[in-house]
Design an enzyme around this catalytic site. Structure first.
Site, short mmCIF file in Angstrom:
data_model
loop_
_atom_site.label_atom_id
_atom_site.label_comp_id
_atom_site.label_asym_id
_atom_site.label_seq_id
_atom_site.Cartn_x
_atom_site.Cartn_y
_atom_site.Cartn_z
N GLY A 235 0.78 -1.20 -0.04
CA GLY A 235 0.11 -0.13 0.04
C GLY A 235 0.97 1.34 0.09
N GLN B 293 3.05 10.00 0.80
CA GLN B 293 4.32 9.29 0.86
C GLN B 293 5.26 9.41 -0.19
OE1 GLN B 293 2.32 5.52 2.24
NE2 GLN B 293 4.39 5.67 3.20
N CYS C 193 6.12 0.89 8.19
CA CYS C 193 6.00 1.68 7.14
C CYS C 193 6.93 2.19 6.37
CB CYS C 193 5.30 3.35 7.75
SG CYS C 193 4.93 4.61 6.80
N LEU C 194 6.99 2.25 5.04
CA LEU C 194 8.11 2.48 4.13
C LEU C 194 8.65 3.72 4.43
CD1 LEU C 194 6.75 0.89 0.77
CD2 LEU C 194 8.54 0.15 2.61
N HIS D 278 -4.31 2.27 7.61
CA HIS D 278 -3.10 2.67 7.76
C HIS D 278 -2.89 3.81 6.52
CE1 HIS D 278 1.56 2.26 8.19
NE2 HIS D 278 1.23 2.81 7.07
N GLU D 279 -3.18 3.57 5.33
CA GLU D 279 -3.20 4.48 4.20
C GLU D 279 -4.01 5.65 4.33
OE1 GLU D 279 -0.59 4.10 2.64
OE2 GLU D 279 -0.30 1.83 3.15
N HIS E 292 -2.40 8.27 6.66
CA HIS E 292 -1.78 9.33 5.83
C HIS E 292 -2.31 10.47 5.22
CE1 HIS E 292 2.27 7.27 6.06
NE2 HIS E 292 1.90 6.26 5.69
#
Length: 233
Positions: A101, A106, A150-151, A192-193, A196
């Site tokens: 995702g 991001q 998280c990336l 989670h997304e 953001h």
């Protein structure tokens, strides 16, 4: 998914997120072994995350990049075609980063757009989801706790509480109205997304931030070094 002895262990690399969840059915005498196995698998999942650099003209911004906290604008109707093109590039980057995702902030674009694929595999393109201007219209009272990463926060993870299911309304890049109920694993990815898009990062939801602090400090130091350049000799 794979079986380890009498345990069932699921290892997920979460697109922007890496989540490791152990469903362990072991006796009390095996609990230490189970704990060690779970911690080892968590470490492997975090290590599996990679920073691929620039892919399709996009790169993943790292904490504390200001785009992660900036307001994210609603996508206008005349921007939908552009968002469709952007979502394809985001998928390219997400797969190279071994994720499932990614949200537009991001990649430094403050628009309310997210993409995810619960399978995390490019060849499973039929599982790809693109949501423009998503919103949660209902959610479960029941909660579940799992390890998330998280990336934008490489090399770390922490326990996060999420709603077990959410009902969502959104728009597709082609202007089609979307109504979905996401449960379990997919609900966790979505939440989670979605965070953001509201300028919230998963670390905000981790109750015990102590173990994460060294890695967070390293990210802050790197950001300062990149911003100001090397010290004068």
């Amino acid at each position: 998914m794979r079986f380890v002895g009498t345990s069932l262990v699921l290892v997920w690399c979460v697109g922007e997120m890496s989540v490791v969840r152990g469903l362990v059915s072991l006796g009390r005498s095996q609990s230490t072994w189970a704990s060690r196995a779970w911690n080892a698998l968590k470490s492997v999942a975090v290590d599996d995350e990679v920073d691929p650099g620039t892919v399709s003209g996009l790169s993943i911004v790292k904490y504390p990049h200001p785009a992660l906290r900036a307001p994210n604008a609603e996508v206008r109707e005349d921007e939908l075609e552009e968002m469709g093109e952007l979502s394809r590039r985001m998928f390219d980057l997400m797969y190279e980063a071994k994720g499932v995702g990614l949200a537009a902030p991001q990649v430094g674009i403050n628009k309310r757009l997210m993409v995810f694929n619960p399978e995390g595999k490019k060849e499973r393109w039929l599982d790809e989801v693109v949501l423009v201007n998503p919103r949660i219209v209902d959610k479960s009272l029941a909660k579940a706790t799992d390890d998330e990463g998280c990336l934008s926060f490489p090399g770390m993870s922490g326990l996060v509480v999420r709603n077990k299911w959410v009902k969502v309304e959104a728009t597709s890049p082609k202007g089609k109205k979307i109504k979905k109920k996401y449960t379990g694993w997919v609900a966790r990815i979505f939440q989670h997304e979605y965070d953001h898009l509201d300028g919230v990062v998963y670390v905000d939801r981790v109750e015990d931030k102590g173990p994460l602090q060294p890695a967070l400090d390293d990210l802050l130091d790197k950001h300062d070094a990149d911003a100001h350049g090397p010290p004068a000799l």
